[in-house]
Every structure is written in structure tokens, then in C-alpha cells.
Design an enzyme around this catalytic site. Sequence first.
Site, PDB file in Angstrom:
ATOM      1  CB  ALA A 100    -103.689 -79.600   5.587  1.00 19.91           C
ATOM      2  CG  MET A 101    -102.132 -80.108  10.676  1.00 24.89           C
ATOM      3  SD  MET A 101    -100.430 -80.653  10.487  1.00 24.89           S
ATOM      4  CE  MET A 101    -100.302 -81.960  11.679  1.00 24.89           C
ATOM      5  CB  THR A 146    -104.839 -72.669  16.869  1.00 21.05           C
ATOM      6  OG1 THR A 146    -105.000 -72.627  15.440  1.00 21.05           O
ATOM      7  CG2 THR A 146    -103.599 -73.475  17.212  1.00 21.05           C
ATOM      8  CB  SER A 154     -99.555 -78.002  22.884  1.00 21.46           C
ATOM      9  OG  SER A 154     -98.551 -77.078  22.483  1.00 21.46           O
ATOM     10  CG  HIS A 198     -98.644 -70.267  10.048  1.00 17.46           C
ATOM     11  ND1 HIS A 198     -98.324 -69.383  11.043  1.00 17.46           N
ATOM     12  CD2 HIS A 198     -98.470 -71.520  10.570  1.00 17.46           C
ATOM     13  CE1 HIS A 198     -97.976 -70.055  12.133  1.00 17.46           C
ATOM     14  NE2 HIS A 198     -98.045 -71.353  11.873  1.00 17.46           N
ATOM     15  CE  LYS A 211    -102.301 -70.415  11.967  1.00 18.91           C
ATOM     16  NZ  LYS A 211    -103.023 -71.570  12.519  1.00 18.91           N
TER      17      LYS A 211
HETATM   18  N1  LIG Z   1    -100.999 -77.523  17.522  1.00 19.53           N
HETATM   19  C1  LIG Z   1    -100.290 -77.711  16.412  1.00 19.53           C
HETATM   20  O1  LIG Z   1     -99.109 -78.105  16.446  1.00 19.53           O
HETATM   21  C2  LIG Z   1    -100.926 -77.465  15.090  1.00 19.53           C
HETATM   22  C3  LIG Z   1    -102.200 -76.993  15.038  1.00 19.53           C
HETATM   23  N2  LIG Z   1    -102.819 -76.819  13.845  1.00 19.53           N
HETATM   24  C4  LIG Z   1    -104.217 -76.407  13.912  1.00 19.53           C
HETATM   25  O2  LIG Z   1    -105.029 -77.511  13.532  1.00 19.53           O
HETATM   26  C5  LIG Z   1    -106.211 -77.037  12.899  1.00 19.53           C
HETATM   27  C6  LIG Z   1    -106.373 -77.719  11.552  1.00 19.53           C
HETATM   28  O3  LIG Z   1    -105.337 -77.317  10.684  1.00 19.53           O
HETATM   29  P1  LIG Z   1    -105.309 -77.799   9.151  1.00 19.53           P
HETATM   30  O4  LIG Z   1    -105.350 -79.270   9.076  1.00 19.53           O
HETATM   31  O5  LIG Z   1    -104.225 -77.045   8.492  1.00 19.53           O
HETATM   32  O6  LIG Z   1    -106.722 -77.197   8.658  1.00 19.53           O
HETATM   33  P2  LIG Z   1    -107.683 -77.776   7.517  1.00 19.53           P
HETATM   34  O7  LIG Z   1    -108.721 -76.717   7.295  1.00 19.53           O
HETATM   35  O8  LIG Z   1    -106.896 -78.260   6.371  1.00 19.53           O
HETATM   36  O9  LIG Z   1    -108.359 -79.048   8.215  1.00 19.53           O
HETATM   37  C7  LIG Z   1    -109.356 -79.002   9.193  1.00 19.53           C
HETATM   38  C8  LIG Z   1    -110.409 -80.049   8.839  1.00 19.53           C
HETATM   39  O10 LIG Z   1    -111.373 -80.113   9.910  1.00 19.53           O
HETATM   40  C9  LIG Z   1    -112.668 -79.914   9.360  1.00 19.53           C
HETATM   41  N3  LIG Z   1    -113.531 -79.259  10.354  1.00 19.53           N
HETATM   42  C10 LIG Z   1    -113.500 -77.986  10.763  1.00 19.53           C
HETATM   43  N4  LIG Z   1    -114.485 -77.751  11.663  1.00 19.53           N
HETATM   44  C11 LIG Z   1    -115.141 -78.920  11.814  1.00 19.53           C
HETATM   45  C12 LIG Z   1    -116.273 -79.311  12.581  1.00 19.53           C
HETATM   46  N5  LIG Z   1    -116.944 -78.446  13.357  1.00 19.53           N
HETATM   47  N6  LIG Z   1    -116.698 -80.601  12.480  1.00 19.53           N
HETATM   48  C13 LIG Z   1    -116.052 -81.494  11.675  1.00 19.53           C
HETATM   49  N7  LIG Z   1    -114.992 -81.168  10.902  1.00 19.53           N
HETATM   50  C14 LIG Z   1    -114.536 -79.890  10.983  1.00 19.53           C
HETATM   51  C15 LIG Z   1    -112.447 -79.027   8.147  1.00 19.53           C
HETATM   52  O11 LIG Z   1    -113.552 -79.049   7.270  1.00 19.53           O
HETATM   53  P3  LIG Z   1    -113.812 -77.712   6.335  1.00 19.53           P
HETATM   54  O12 LIG Z   1    -112.574 -77.577   5.495  1.00 19.53           O
HETATM   55  O13 LIG Z   1    -115.049 -78.042   5.559  1.00 19.53           O
HETATM   56  O14 LIG Z   1    -113.987 -76.569   7.308  1.00 19.53           O
HETATM   57  C16 LIG Z   1    -111.181 -79.656   7.560  1.00 19.53           C
HETATM   58  O15 LIG Z   1    -111.465 -80.791   6.781  1.00 19.53           O
HETATM   59  C17 LIG Z   1    -106.067 -75.514  12.844  1.00 19.53           C
HETATM   60  O16 LIG Z   1    -106.735 -74.955  13.950  1.00 19.53           O
HETATM   61  C18 LIG Z   1    -104.575 -75.291  12.954  1.00 19.53           C
HETATM   62  O17 LIG Z   1    -104.221 -74.048  13.457  1.00 19.53           O
HETATM   63  C19 LIG Z   1    -102.200 -77.095  12.669  1.00 19.53           C
HETATM   64  C20 LIG Z   1    -100.923 -77.545  12.651  1.00 19.53           C
HETATM   65  C21 LIG Z   1    -100.167 -77.744  13.877  1.00 19.53           C
HETATM   66  O1  LIG Z   2    -102.284 -73.842  10.983  1.00 21.06           O
HETATM   67  C1  LIG Z   2    -101.127 -74.284  10.998  1.00 21.06           C
HETATM   68  O2  LIG Z   2    -100.594 -74.790  10.003  1.00 21.06           O
HETATM   69  C2  LIG Z   2    -100.390 -74.220  12.270  1.00 21.06           C
HETATM   70  N1  LIG Z   2    -101.019 -73.818  13.328  1.00 21.06           N
HETATM   71  C3  LIG Z   2    -100.522 -73.744  14.653  1.00 21.06           C
HETATM   72  C4  LIG Z   2    -100.656 -72.345  15.194  1.00 21.06           C
HETATM   73  O3  LIG Z   2    -101.676 -71.686  14.936  1.00 21.06           O
HETATM   74  O4  LIG Z   2     -99.781 -71.905  15.926  1.00 21.06           O
HETATM   75  C5  LIG Z   2     -99.161 -74.367  14.818  1.00 21.06           C
HETATM   76  C6  LIG Z   2     -98.274 -74.372  13.619  1.00 21.06           C
HETATM   77  O5  LIG Z   2     -97.527 -73.218  13.558  1.00 21.06           O
HETATM   78  C7  LIG Z   2     -98.986 -74.683  12.316  1.00 21.06           C
END
Ligand SMILES: NC(=O)C1=CN([C@@H]2O[C@H](COP(=O)(O)OP(=O)(O)OC[C@H]3O[C@@H](n4cnc5c(N)ncnc54)[C@H](OP(=O)(O)O)[C@@H]3O)[C@@H](O)[C@H]2O)C=CC1
Ligand SMILES: O=C(O)C1=N[C@H](C(=O)O)C[C@H](O)C1
EC number: 1.17.1.8
Length: 253
Positions: free
Chosen positions: A12-13, A88, A110, A143, A147
Site C-alpha cells: 500500500a505505501m 515498523t 522513523s 489504523h 495493519k
Molecule cells: N514510518 C511511517 O511513516 C509509516 C510506516 N509504515 C510501515 O510500513 C510498512 C509497510 O506498510 P504497508 O505498505 O501498509 O504494508 P503492505 O503490507 O501493504 O506492504 C508491504 C509490502 O512489502 C512486502 N514485503 C514484506 N516483507 C517483505 C520481504 N521480506 N521481502 C520483500 N517484500 C516484503 C509485502 O509483501 P506481502 O504482502 O506478500 O507480505 C507487501 O507487498 C509497515 O511496517 C508499516 O507499519 C506505514 C505507513 C507509514
Molecule cells: O501501517 C501503517 O499504516 C502505519 N504505520 C506506522 C506505525 O506503525 O506507526 C505509521 C503510521 O501511523 C501508519
Amino acid sequence: MINVVVSGCNGAMGRVLTKVIEEMEDMTVVAGIDKNTDLYKNNYPVYKSPSLVKEKCDVIIDFSGPSNISGLLEYAVNNDIAIVIATTGFSDKEEKKIKEASKFTRIFKSSNMSLGVNVLINLVKQATNTLGDIADIEIIEKHHNKKVDAPSGTAKMIAEAINKELDGSMEFSYGRNGTDAKREENEIGIHSIRGGTISGEHTVIFAGLDEIIEVKHTALSKKVFAQGSVKAAQYILNRKNGLYDMNSLINNN
Ligand SMILES: NC(=O)C1=CN([C@@H]2O[C@H](COP(=O)(O)OP(=O)(O)OC[C@H]3O[C@@H](n4cnc5c(N)ncnc54)[C@H](OP(=O)(O)O)[C@@H]3O)[C@@H](O)[C@H]2O)C=CC1
Ligand SMILES: O=C(O)C1=N[C@H](C(=O)O)C[C@H](O)C1
């Protein structure tokens, strides 16, 4: 031109981040990393793991999952590439690995890439200094239903910041349940709500005698996190090796 590898590009991100970068003139995505290589039509090659990436890049932006971190760090260190870690849910062992790797490359990490949450943390620290001894502190995070980790990385970051202000005297209590679940004085309650498409909401409650203060941040879309991670990437490119965070960026040090 800044060449970027998006880790977790088909998540998603990763998809929101790709779109943000594609609208920029001085940044381009040269490759992606994702477990699912052919879920979407990407304008760049997507690889299953960091070691397979052939394209030259300046910075990796990681929104994937904790299981990806060892490979990413190895790739970044071996090729002298900067890395922005937004993922995270890391274990203590993984956190240590990140710290160790930052001796050998530039790492920005972060759990929340929005500027607003970092303002919230500063406000909460201020409130803790005045109210920490007399108010009960609870954190509620909300969230979307996709998540995987709970509590959120941001909630943990907020709780740790509060605890630091109180000299490490607090215990964290995750949700409450049962007939012997009365609140202790030295505890910070942390509660996770999951539902729908909530982008991210964090509320810190200071509940005292006959008065309550709430400090709240709401992310209205995922774009705010993607834009923050781009700023982080621009910021660390020319830094010395080390571990940087939002405070480093805000204070430009
Ligand atoms: N710091 C910030 O501001 C934010 C942080 N986040 C964090 O970012 C991360 C991703 O969030 P989000 O996009 O919603 O999650 P999603 O599950 O939608 O996306 C993660 C992607 O990474 C892939 N992935 C996971 N593990 C691996 C690996 N070992 N090797 C290769 N690909 C991998 C997943 O595949 P699969 O689905 O097959 O597991 C998926 O396609 C989370 O940890 C979230 O908490 C999110 C938003 C803001
Ligand atoms: O998974 C998310 O979507 C998000 N993850 C981060 C967290 O675990 O704090 C940041 C944000 O809130 C969105």
C-alpha cells in the site's frame, strides 16, 4: 537526479510512494523490491530481494516488513547506499542490527514520517514534564484493518518518549482485560483500534483530577508518510554515516 529503490513497492505505501516520486523532477524510481514481483504493472523492474537489484541507486526507501531488513542492510552497506527505514514492528535484535549498520552507511529511521507526529511528540514531552506525576497517561492508536503490527511503531515511539521524560519509571500496559486489570500508577496504557481505511490516528490522554488533556494527530492519507520519506531521503543523501531521525531533519543536524 536522485535514483531510488522502493522496498515494499507493491504494498500500500510502496504504491503511494512510487506515485509521489513519479511526479517529481529530481527523483526517479530505478527498481523495486517486493515478495510479490508481478502484482502490478510497474514502470521499473521489481526484484524479490535486495541482493538481486542490478540498477545503481543513491537511496533505498523501505516500507516493507521486518523480515526484509537483514538483506536490505547488507545491500546498503556493501554498496554504500543510504537507506530510509519507515517499516515498523522490528524485534530488539533487528533494532540492534540497524544501529550497527549505521556505522557503515547513512540510515534514517522513523516509525512515523509525518512532521505532525513529531510535533505531537514534543508537545507530549512538555505535558509530561508538568503532568507526569499527577495524571494517568494513556495512548490510543487507530489504523486500517490491513495493519499487521500492534501497537503501531508510532505509539511505541510516543510511549518511549514519555518514559524517557519520566526517567524510565513507567511500565507499558497493552490493552486491558479481565477481573484483575486495575490500572497501576506507574503505567502507560497503550490501546490499538483496527478498522476500515484509517490512515493513522494517535491520541495521548493525560487524565488528572477533574481535568483531561488530549493531544491528537490524524493522518488524512498515506501520502503524508510518502512525502515525509522523500524529504528524509533528500536529507540523508549527503550526510556522514550514522543513524538519523525526524528530529535530526527538523533541527538540520
Ligand atoms: N514510518 C511511517 O511513516 C509509516 C510506516 N509504515 C510501515 O510500513 C510498512 C509497510 O506498510 P504497508 O505498505 O501498509 O504494508 P503492505 O503490507 O501493504 O506492504 C508491504 C509490502 O512489502 C512486502 N514485503 C514484506 N516483507 C517483505 C520481504 N521480506 N521481502 C520483500 N517484500 C516484503 C509485502 O509483501 P506481502 O504482502 O506478500 O507480505 C507487501 O507487498 C509497515 O511496517 C508499516 O507499519 C506505514 C505507513 C507509514
Ligand atoms: O501501517 C501503517 O499504516 C502505519 N504505520 C506506522 C506505525 O506503525 O506507526 C505509521 C503510521 O501511523 C501508519
